[in-house]
Structure formats: structure tokens, C-alpha cells
Write an enzyme that holds these catalytic residues in place. Sequence first.
Site, PDB file in Angstrom:
ATOM      1  N   ASP A  99       0.582  -1.196  -0.016  1.00 51.32           N
ATOM      2  CA  ASP A  99       0.044   0.033   0.046  1.00 51.32           C
ATOM      3  C   ASP A  99       0.859   1.345   0.125  1.00 51.32           C
ATOM      4  O   ASP A  99       2.066   1.265   0.240  1.00 51.32           O
ATOM      5  CB  ASP A  99      -0.850  -0.098   1.215  1.00 51.32           C
ATOM      6  CG  ASP A  99      -0.401   0.187   2.489  1.00 51.32           C
ATOM      7  OD1 ASP A  99       0.857   0.289   2.572  1.00 51.32           O
ATOM      8  OD2 ASP A  99      -1.030   0.309   3.517  1.00 51.32           O
ATOM      9  N   ASN A 107      -3.730  12.801  -0.243  1.00 50.74           N
ATOM     10  CA  ASN A 107      -4.973  13.593  -0.565  1.00 50.74           C
ATOM     11  C   ASN A 107      -5.284  14.667   0.189  1.00 50.74           C
ATOM     12  O   ASN A 107      -5.759  15.776  -0.315  1.00 50.74           O
ATOM     13  CB  ASN A 107      -6.148  12.389  -0.224  1.00 50.74           C
ATOM     14  CG  ASN A 107      -6.272  11.470  -1.182  1.00 50.74           C
ATOM     15  OD1 ASN A 107      -5.782  11.859  -2.408  1.00 50.74           O
ATOM     16  ND2 ASN A 107      -6.648  10.374  -1.083  1.00 50.74           N
ATOM     17  N   HIS A 112      -7.298  15.473  -4.059  1.00 53.60           N
ATOM     18  CA  HIS A 112      -7.802  13.905  -4.393  1.00 53.60           C
ATOM     19  C   HIS A 112      -7.318  13.770  -5.958  1.00 53.60           C
ATOM     20  O   HIS A 112      -6.785  12.526  -6.225  1.00 53.60           O
ATOM     21  CB  HIS A 112      -9.240  13.608  -4.389  1.00 53.60           C
ATOM     22  CG  HIS A 112      -9.608  13.441  -3.064  1.00 53.60           C
ATOM     23  ND1 HIS A 112      -9.575  12.463  -2.220  1.00 53.60           N
ATOM     24  CD2 HIS A 112     -10.299  14.229  -1.860  1.00 53.60           C
ATOM     25  CE1 HIS A 112      -9.985  12.523  -1.054  1.00 53.60           C
ATOM     26  NE2 HIS A 112     -10.399  13.700  -1.066  1.00 53.60           N
ATOM     27  N   GLU A 142      -5.668   2.424  -1.551  1.00 52.30           N
ATOM     28  CA  GLU A 142      -4.324   2.562  -1.971  1.00 52.30           C
ATOM     29  C   GLU A 142      -3.426   1.334  -1.770  1.00 52.30           C
ATOM     30  O   GLU A 142      -2.187   1.162  -1.564  1.00 52.30           O
ATOM     31  CB  GLU A 142      -3.492   3.581  -0.942  1.00 52.30           C
ATOM     32  CG  GLU A 142      -3.214   3.291   0.324  1.00 52.30           C
ATOM     33  CD  GLU A 142      -4.156   3.479   1.100  1.00 52.30           C
ATOM     34  OE1 GLU A 142      -4.195   3.328   2.533  1.00 52.30           O
ATOM     35  OE2 GLU A 142      -5.516   3.750   0.853  1.00 52.30           O
TER      36      GLU A 142
END
Length: 181
Positions: A99, A107, A112, A142
Site C-alpha cells: 500500500d 489527499n 484527491h 491505496e
Amino acid sequence: AAQAMGDGALRQQVPVESEDEVGVLARTFNRMSDEIAQQYEDLRQSHAQIESMASQMRELSLRDALTGLHNRRHFDDQCAQFFASTLRYQRPFSVMLGDIDHFKRVNDEHGHTAGDLALQHIAQLLKHHFRSGELLFRYGGEEFIALMQATSREAAQQGTERLLQALRDSPLTLPDGHILN
């Protein structure tokens, strides 16, 4: 000609040799034969188009729209198949799960759109890094997974280290000029 049409050769023509009822019947038969053959061809093309669209829809249902990688639903199906194949053929099978560290911060600090760019960047690196027979997935927000058939634990670890180095060597420059490592 009627027998040939019954056997599947739809476009048939009979000679029109008179202007009487038989001639009218022959012209009508020829016109109907042409119309039926054209409708059959149109139907065949329509069927092919529907099949193509259905195939595209199946593919879209298995892919993450943002990254182009396979999605979690496809992972669930493929993982079971990979595992069954591993047991059946006694071959190694490896899974890499990763991840993006501090993704929420990307973000929050950059928006975003920056997060989307980061996901796409990593997906491209994954596609470039892994062999074509290996399946890549965006598992969650993610999170990414690679299924590697016929890959030992040691080979998977070495490949993962090469991937991590490729990620370090390929920072993402955002439109605002910030660089994400």
C-alpha cells in the site's frame, strides 16, 4: 431456389422470364430473398456487436477504472484459481501486497486529484515491473496486490525489492510542482 434458401443459402435469384403471374412471383421471390439475406446479415452484425459489447462490459466489471488494474472482485476469483492450480501442479505461488505510505496525507495536502495521479503512477510502475503472466490488482483505496504463479518466495522477495527500488527511482511530480516519493 426455395430449397437452397431452406438449406441456408439465403440470397437466391430465379430468372424472370415473363410478365404474367409467374413473373410477378419470381420478382417477388427475388426481392424477398434479397431482403431476407440482408436482414440476416444485419442480424449477424448486430449479434457480433452485442457480443463485443458484452465482452467489454465483462472486462470493465473486472477492472478498476482509475488505474486499469484488475479489481478486488477479480482478485477473489483469480486467487482461488491460482491456489487450486498451485495445489494441483505443485508449483510455487507468491502474493505481493503493498500500500502507499501516508496516502491520506497526499489527499489531504495536495487534493484527491494528486492522490489519483499517485495511484495511476504506481499502477504504471507495477505494469512495467511485472511479467505479463502475473496478475495485478488494485485491492482497495491505496492497496495493490500481485499474484505470481510459479514464483518462489525468494524470487518474489527479490522482485519486490526491485519494485521498491523502481518506486524510489521514479518520484511523481504533481502539477503544482510538488514531488512525491
